[in-house]
Design a protein around this motif. Structure first.
Motif, short mmCIF file in Angstrom:
data_model
loop_
_atom_site.label_atom_id
_atom_site.label_comp_id
_atom_site.label_asym_id
_atom_site.label_seq_id
_atom_site.Cartn_x
_atom_site.Cartn_y
_atom_site.Cartn_z
N PRO A 198 -27.14 27.33 -31.71
CA PRO A 198 -26.45 26.57 -30.68
C PRO A 198 -27.46 25.82 -29.82
O PRO A 198 -28.57 26.29 -29.60
CB PRO A 198 -25.77 27.67 -29.86
CG PRO A 198 -26.64 28.87 -30.04
CD PRO A 198 -27.30 28.76 -31.40
N SER A 199 -27.03 24.67 -29.32
CA SER A 199 -27.90 23.87 -28.46
C SER A 199 -27.64 24.23 -27.00
O SER A 199 -26.49 24.18 -26.54
CB SER A 199 -27.61 22.38 -28.68
OG SER A 199 -27.97 21.64 -27.53
N LEU A 251 -35.65 17.80 -24.06
CA LEU A 251 -36.91 17.07 -23.88
C LEU A 251 -37.77 17.24 -25.13
O LEU A 251 -38.09 18.37 -25.52
CB LEU A 251 -37.65 17.63 -22.66
CG LEU A 251 -38.86 16.82 -22.18
CD1 LEU A 251 -38.42 15.52 -21.53
CD2 LEU A 251 -39.70 17.63 -21.19
N PHE A 289 -41.89 15.09 -23.96
CA PHE A 289 -41.72 14.46 -22.64
C PHE A 289 -40.78 13.26 -22.64
O PHE A 289 -40.77 12.47 -21.70
CB PHE A 289 -43.09 14.11 -22.03
CG PHE A 289 -43.99 15.31 -21.99
CD1 PHE A 289 -43.76 16.34 -21.08
CD2 PHE A 289 -45.02 15.46 -22.91
CE1 PHE A 289 -44.53 17.50 -21.07
CE2 PHE A 289 -45.80 16.62 -22.91
CZ PHE A 289 -45.56 17.64 -21.98
N ALA A 306 -35.98 26.79 -20.46
CA ALA A 306 -34.72 27.07 -21.17
C ALA A 306 -34.88 28.17 -22.21
O ALA A 306 -33.88 28.65 -22.74
CB ALA A 306 -34.21 25.78 -21.82
N THR A 311 -28.74 22.49 -24.46
CA THR A 311 -28.43 21.24 -23.75
C THR A 311 -26.95 20.88 -23.94
O THR A 311 -26.31 20.36 -23.02
CB THR A 311 -29.33 20.10 -24.26
OG1 THR A 311 -30.64 20.60 -24.50
CG2 THR A 311 -29.41 18.96 -23.26
N GLU A 312 -26.43 21.17 -25.12
CA GLU A 312 -25.00 20.89 -25.33
C GLU A 312 -24.14 21.83 -24.47
O GLU A 312 -23.10 21.42 -23.97
CB GLU A 312 -24.63 21.02 -26.80
CG GLU A 312 -23.16 20.66 -27.01
CD GLU A 312 -22.75 20.52 -28.45
OE1 GLU A 312 -23.42 21.08 -29.33
OE2 GLU A 312 -21.74 19.83 -28.69
N SER A 347 -32.79 19.75 -21.05
CA SER A 347 -33.46 21.04 -20.86
C SER A 347 -34.82 20.98 -21.54
O SER A 347 -35.03 20.15 -22.43
CB SER A 347 -32.63 22.18 -21.46
OG SER A 347 -32.62 22.11 -22.87
N CYS A 348 -35.71 21.84 -21.08
CA CYS A 348 -37.03 21.85 -21.73
C CYS A 348 -37.58 23.28 -21.80
O CYS A 348 -37.08 24.18 -21.14
CB CYS A 348 -38.00 20.91 -21.02
SG CYS A 348 -38.69 21.55 -19.50
N GLY A 349 -38.59 23.42 -22.61
CA GLY A 349 -39.12 24.76 -22.92
C GLY A 349 -40.28 25.21 -22.04
O GLY A 349 -40.61 26.40 -22.02
N PHE A 350 -40.91 24.32 -21.31
CA PHE A 350 -41.96 24.71 -20.38
C PHE A 350 -41.29 25.12 -19.06
O PHE A 350 -40.18 24.67 -18.75
CB PHE A 350 -42.92 23.53 -20.13
CG PHE A 350 -44.01 23.38 -21.16
CD1 PHE A 350 -44.31 24.38 -22.06
CD2 PHE A 350 -44.77 22.21 -21.20
CE1 PHE A 350 -45.32 24.23 -22.99
CE2 PHE A 350 -45.79 22.05 -22.14
CZ PHE A 350 -46.07 23.07 -23.04
C1 LIG Z 1 -39.98 18.47 -31.28
C2 LIG Z 1 -39.90 19.21 -29.98
C3 LIG Z 1 -40.56 18.72 -28.88
C4 LIG Z 1 -40.49 19.37 -27.67
N1 LIG Z 1 -41.16 18.86 -26.60
C5 LIG Z 1 -41.11 19.51 -25.40
C6 LIG Z 1 -41.84 19.00 -24.29
O1 LIG Z 1 -42.47 17.96 -24.33
N2 LIG Z 1 -41.80 19.72 -23.12
C7 LIG Z 1 -41.09 20.89 -23.01
O2 LIG Z 1 -41.11 21.49 -21.94
N3 LIG Z 1 -40.35 21.36 -24.05
C8 LIG Z 1 -40.36 20.70 -25.25
N4 LIG Z 1 -39.63 21.18 -26.31
C9 LIG Z 1 -38.71 22.34 -26.11
C10 LIG Z 1 -37.25 21.91 -25.92
O3 LIG Z 1 -37.13 20.86 -24.99
C11 LIG Z 1 -36.41 23.09 -25.45
O4 LIG Z 1 -36.51 24.13 -26.35
C12 LIG Z 1 -34.95 22.71 -25.20
O5 LIG Z 1 -34.39 23.60 -24.26
C13 LIG Z 1 -34.13 22.74 -26.47
O6 LIG Z 1 -32.80 22.44 -26.17
P1 LIG Z 1 -31.62 22.59 -27.26
O7 LIG Z 1 -31.31 24.06 -27.38
O8 LIG Z 1 -30.48 21.83 -26.70
O9 LIG Z 1 -32.13 22.00 -28.53
C14 LIG Z 1 -39.70 20.55 -27.55
C15 LIG Z 1 -39.03 21.05 -28.66
C16 LIG Z 1 -39.13 20.40 -29.86
C17 LIG Z 1 -38.40 20.97 -31.06
#
Ligand SMILES: Cc1cc2nc3c(=O)[nH]c(=O)nc-3n(C[C@H](O)[C@H](O)[C@H](O)COP(=O)(O)O)c2cc1C
Length: 253
Positions: free
Chosen positions: A16-17, A89, A92, A174, A19-20, A138-141
């Motif tokens: 699941p996403s 994200l 970036f 996230a 962000t969705e 959303s982002c992973g950092f």
């Molecule tokens: C190809 C790729 C690039 C990413 N780039 C970043 C980034 O630049 N900065 C960051 O904080 N997270 C980055 N992430 C992590 C995602 O933004 C994060 O896991 C997000 O919450 C995923 O959302 P989703 O579950 O809707 O796919 C990246 C993930 C992937 C797969």
């Protein structure tokens, strides 16, 4: 009362996403009397803009030579009152499939270059639609500053495309979204943001509250690192950090 039309782009390929989920909560908060037209760019046949300039030519103004699925998004856009652009994200910025869709909106601009009210130059807009537009990401950092490039970039796109920027819903760290309870308050706030959007635009207070860290960056880094290692000790480490954050969240609420 006429239904308000929401054009929603869900730009994550993950299932699941997260962000969705944010997108759906915002839509839920927008309440009744809406019609949602949701699109997944990566599941659609949408070619990149080839810069052929046909849509700017005299023969077929506003018509793309590519007869592909972007047409469906464009038709929804022509009727949309709201445009919710949800994308994780990626390095970036937007995922390539989402940027591809944004590029194809080029067709909504006319070729003339005119002085912009904001200073500088702009293209007149082909359609008389200025949907209220919101960025959801959303982002992973852990730090919210990871959106520092995307935020002004998105505003610039809104300005140039004639979309009425109406707010942003951004969540960092996230990777802990799956931990029970940690994000419960954020989920309620995202619905509140949807309700605010319906009234006009998302308030700064709600935006900031949604973006507030759920745990320290140091703990998050440890947890995120451990969660990818797969070993039992690291699993225990991950759970104990999450529980500590949950206890702290409970104390605050
Ligand atoms: C190809 C790729 C690039 C990413 N780039 C970043 C980034 O630049 N900065 C960051 O904080 N997270 C980055 N992430 C992590 C995602 O933004 C994060 O896991 C997000 O919450 C995923 O959302 P989703 O579950 O809707 O796919 C990246 C993930 C992937 C797969």
């Amino acid at each position: 009362m006429n239904k308000k039309i929401i054009l929603a782009i869900s730009g994550s390929m993950r299932k699941p996403s997260f962000t969705e989920k944010m997108l759906d909560l915002c839509i839920e908060g927008m309440g009744e009397n809406v019609e949602v037209r949701k699109f997944y760019p990566h599941k659609m046949n949408i070619g990149p803009c080839t810069s052929c300039w046909s849509c700017w030519g005299k023969k077929t103004p506003g018509v793309c030579v590519q007869k592909d699925d972007f047409q469906e998004i464009l038709e929804a856009y022509k009727q949309a009152d709201y445009f919710l652009l949800a994308a994780p994200l990626y390095i970036f910025s937007f995922p390539a499939t989402v940027k591809n869709v944004i590029d194809r909106f080029f067709i909504t601009l006319e070729p003339a270059q005119v002085k912009s009210a904001r200073g500088g130059t702009e293209h007149p807009k082909r359609f008389d639609r200025h949907p209220k537009t919101v960025l959801i990401s959303s982002c992973g950092f852990p730090e919210i500053e990871n959106f520092d490039l995307l935020r002004p970039y998105f505003r610039k796109i809104c300005d140039e495309m004639g979309w009425t920027w109406s707010g942003e819903i951004l969540i960092s760290a996230a990777g802990i979204a799956g931990a029970p309870k940690l994000f419960d308050r954020k989920y309620e706030l995202i619905k509140k943001a949807g309700a605010e959007l319906r009234e006009g635009s998302i308030s700064k207070e709600t935006t900031d509250e949604i973006a507030a860290p759920a745990m320290s960056a140091e703990d998050y880094r440890k947890m995120a690192t451990a969660s990818f290692s797969g070993g039992i000790i690291d699993k225990i480490k991950t759970i104990s950090i999450a529980m500590k954050a949950m206890r702290e969240a409970e104390k605050k609420s």
